[in-house]
Design an enzyme around this catalytic site. Structure first.
Site, PDB file in Angstrom:
ATOM      1  N   CYS A 382       7.201  -6.750  -0.404  1.00 18.15           N
ATOM      2  CA  CYS A 382       6.323  -6.331  -1.497  1.00 18.15           C
ATOM      3  C   CYS A 382       7.138  -6.142  -2.781  1.00 18.15           C
ATOM      4  O   CYS A 382       7.519  -7.127  -3.395  1.00 18.15           O
ATOM      5  CB  CYS A 382       5.540  -5.090  -1.090  1.00 18.15           C
ATOM      6  SG  CYS A 382       4.022  -4.914  -2.027  1.00 18.15           S
ATOM      7  N   HIS A 508       3.076  -6.493   3.805  1.00 14.89           N
ATOM      8  CA  HIS A 508       3.882  -5.513   4.555  1.00 14.89           C
ATOM      9  C   HIS A 508       3.856  -5.837   6.048  1.00 14.89           C
ATOM     10  O   HIS A 508       3.027  -5.290   6.785  1.00 14.89           O
ATOM     11  CB  HIS A 508       3.335  -4.106   4.345  1.00 14.89           C
ATOM     12  CG  HIS A 508       3.564  -3.567   2.986  1.00 14.89           C
ATOM     13  ND1 HIS A 508       4.666  -2.828   2.649  1.00 14.89           N
ATOM     14  CD2 HIS A 508       2.832  -3.687   1.852  1.00 14.89           C
ATOM     15  CE1 HIS A 508       4.607  -2.495   1.372  1.00 14.89           C
ATOM     16  NE2 HIS A 508       3.508  -2.998   0.854  1.00 14.89           N
ATOM     17  N   GLU A 510       5.698  -4.871   8.314  1.00 14.11           N
ATOM     18  CA  GLU A 510       6.085  -3.733   9.171  1.00 14.11           C
ATOM     19  C   GLU A 510       4.880  -3.057   9.831  1.00 14.11           C
ATOM     20  O   GLU A 510       5.011  -2.444  10.885  1.00 14.11           O
ATOM     21  CB  GLU A 510       6.915  -2.704   8.391  1.00 14.11           C
ATOM     22  CG  GLU A 510       6.197  -1.925   7.293  1.00 14.11           C
ATOM     23  CD  GLU A 510       6.240  -2.601   5.927  1.00 14.11           C
ATOM     24  OE1 GLU A 510       6.320  -3.857   5.883  1.00 14.11           O
ATOM     25  OE2 GLU A 510       6.172  -1.891   4.902  1.00 14.11           O
TER      26      GLU A 510
HETATM   27  N1  GLN Z   1       4.640  -1.658  -7.193  1.00 15.21           N
HETATM   28  C1  GLN Z   1       4.372  -2.972  -6.734  1.00 15.21           C
HETATM   29  C2  GLN Z   1       2.916  -3.339  -6.878  1.00 15.21           C
HETATM   30  O1  GLN Z   1       2.076  -2.503  -7.064  1.00 15.21           O
HETATM   31  C3  GLN Z   1       4.786  -3.132  -5.292  1.00 15.21           C
HETATM   32  C4  GLN Z   1       3.914  -2.370  -4.339  1.00 15.21           C
HETATM   33  C5  GLN Z   1       4.515  -2.244  -2.989  1.00 15.21           C
HETATM   34  O2  GLN Z   1       5.697  -2.498  -2.810  1.00 15.21           O
HETATM   35  N2  GLN Z   1       3.734  -1.804  -2.025  1.00 15.21           N
HETATM   36  O3  GLN Z   1       2.583  -4.500  -6.826  1.00 15.21           O
END
Ligand code: GLN
Length: 557
Positions: A382, A508, A510
């Site tokens: 992310c 994600h 995970e």
């Molecule tokens: N801050 C970034 C976004 O909002 C990444 C978010 C995250 O890593 N979950 O896109």
């Protein structure tokens, strides 16, 4: 089929591992062929944990249907096959939100709306919903007995016993039996008090899971049984263990599953925990080690990255390795006493996890550059994918000020910018791109090799995206876009073909890794890191040998 319910409450102190206890119960019952579902009630007033700081709350676990939930749901999914959704986690805030909406619609037909029965009815309806089509629904009530906030939930589970009877409901109370060093004794009084507190609201526990650092002797068990009015057999030693995956085995040795079956009059086959025993065997018998560095902002608080840590453990277990995990404070790479090269030199693999806000970003970019240039396996999740793109834009494509508009709204090169569908949305709660989305993988990429297929579904939680206007520049520089949404709107995965293992994903992974089914992205990342570590150490030894054979150099030292 009418489901049976296990209600899990906690006493004495928080952080006793109610969630793990509930998850382990689920695992044990599944090992006997029963179908389970699990849910958690959180007594706070936030509608969900999505807007809470990870320091306050720990990780926000995301389900397929895009609910932002408590991290205990992560344990439930890792330990069982239950498919969780927003129905499996309710806060007081969300219960009240429903009730107030109904009241405004006029659904209560002029009645006074009250905690009993309206709030408790809403809570009971939520429990009954997850209990459809399963043998056992395990319901965890967050907080500690005696909290004002949890009273409506306690009252609701009391009513469930009243309504459904003993054969269909079971109260399991997780409590603490501390060892007091000065007296060299285990103390039962906190447990007695906690049970008293439960009794005062009409709940007599059936089983006590006693958290302790040592096995409870028979005398202690009978004392607790006598004072707390439970069978001696129902006083369970829930001893501290080095690996959470051992908890189901510890419970099974104590026979808690047999007891549950007896109390709930359930028929089930003998338990089969072979797979879990194999996992635990691996935990304690690794063939070698691997050292991973996680570069982030919340690193001092491990709970913020619960699923991430577990997914790495699963990845390591898949190779029979012991995982050494180091949390590297991103800001420290810019300002620390030691240079970033010194700080990063001893890692087999580097990972930048999800995150929000500007703090630590420059440090993450330093780590990513280091991994890219030194061919250290890199995995960006992310925010870790977004920063990998920024680093590449700046240092390979010469777009010096490239950034995400999240960190620098005025940047001339918004390589990462706000999701187009979210433009103009200012509200913070539940307004991200959330939950499961299909990702189409490009054939012949590392991503393809890792997954072994061309279409996957992964969970998201983000507000910013890769700006396709920069696609041409970045791909001309050597970055490969290896995954996108099927309609091509969003970039979901990037990688570097001229690097042994450099991969980033907007989702994600995970959240979907389990000890028995390690996620391929974690399995391969840890594998690549291990290989890199072997090579790194071999190169180091070779250069030391070389030094040894060149006395003039050694002499100069
Ligand atoms: N801050 C970034 C976004 O909002 C990444 C978010 C995250 O890593 N979950 O896109």
């Amino acid at each position: 089929m009418s489901a049976k319910y296990i209600f899990v409450t906690g006493g004495v102190v928080s952080s006793l591992g109610k969630g793990l206890a509930a998850a382990s119960m689920g695992c044990l019952l599944e090992s006997r062929g029963l179908k389970v579902n699990l849910m958690k009630f959180d007594p706070y007033l936030n509608v969900d944990p999505g807007t809470m700081s990870p320091f306050q709350h720990g990780e926000v676990f995301v389900t397929d249907d895009g609910a932002e939930t408590d991290l205990d749901l992560g344990h439930y999914e890792r330990f069982t096959h239950a498919k969780l959704s927003r129905d499996n986690n309710w806060t007081t805030g969300r219960i009240y939100e429903q009730i107030i909406a109904k009241e405004r619609r006029g659904d209560y037909l002029g009645k006074t709306v009250q905690v009993i029965p309206h709030v408790t009815n809403e809570i009971k309806a939520a429990m009954k919903k997850v209990a459809q089509d399963v043998d056992v629904a395990i319901v965890e009530v967050g907080g500690t007995v005696g909290d004002i906030e949890s009273l409506p939930f306690m009252e609701a589970i009391r009513q469930m016993r009243q309504e459904l009877g003993r054969d269909h409901t079971l109260f399991m109370h997780v409590t603490l039996v501390p060892f007091i060093a000065a007296a060299q004794e285990l103390k039962t009084k906190p447990t007695q008090h906690s049970v008293k507190e439960l009794l005062s609201i009409g709940i007599q526990p059936d089983i006590l899971l006693c958290r302790t650092d040592r096995f409870l002797a028979k005398e202690i068990k009978s004392k607790i049984a006598l004072f707390c009015n439970v069978e001696e057999e129902a006083v369970i030693t829930a001893k501290d263990v080095a690996s959470i995956y051992e908890v189901p085995l510890v419970f099974s040795h104590e026979g808690v599953d047999s007891l549950v079956l007896r109390y709930l009059r359930l028929e089930a086959k003998d338990r089969d925990l072979k797979d879990w025993e194999e996992i635990v065997h691996r935990v304690y018998n690794p063939k070698a080690e691997v050292t991973i560095g996680i570069v982030g902002k919340y690193v001092e608080y491990e709970d913020s990255y619960k699923s991430l840590k577990e997914a790495l453990v699963h990845g390591a277990l898949a190779h029979n390795l012991k995982l050494n995990l180091n949390w590297i404070e991103a800001e420290g790479l810019e300002t620390g006493d030691r240079t970033y090269e010194e700080q990063l030199a001893d890692y087999d693999g580097l990972l930048v996890p999800g995150g929000f806000g500007k703090r630590g970003i420059e440090g993450m970019l330093i780590a990513i550059r280091y991994a890219r240039e030194n061919k250290v396996p890199y995995f960006g999740i992310c925010l870790g994918m977004q920063t990998a793109c920024i680093e590449f834009a700046r240092n390979v494509c010469g777009l010096t000020d490239a950034n995400s508009s999240e960190f620098d709204p005025a940047t001339p090169h918004r390589v990462i910018y706000k999701l187009r569908e979210l433009r103009g949305v200012e509200e913070l709660g539940g307004t991200m791109r959330l939950g499961a989305w299909t990702c189409k993988i490009e054939p012949g990429t590392l991503a393809h090799k890792i997954y072994g297929k061309l279409e996957v579904s992964e969970r998201h939680r983000h507000r910013y995206e890769f700006n396709r206007e920069y696609e041409e520049t970045l791909t001309a520089g050597g970055l490969r876009i290896s995954g996108s949404t099927p309609d091509g709107t969003y970039v979901e995965m990037v990688e570097l073909p001229d690097h042994p293992h450099f991969i980033g994903c907007q989702f994600h992974p995970e959240f979907k890794s389990k000890p028995l089914e390690p996620h391929p992205l974690f399995r391969t990342f840890v594998g690549a890191a291990y290989e890199h570590g072997l090579k790194r150490r071999a190169d180091k030894t070779a250069s030391e040998v070389e030094m040894f054979h060149r006395p003039e150099k050694v002499g100069k030292r």
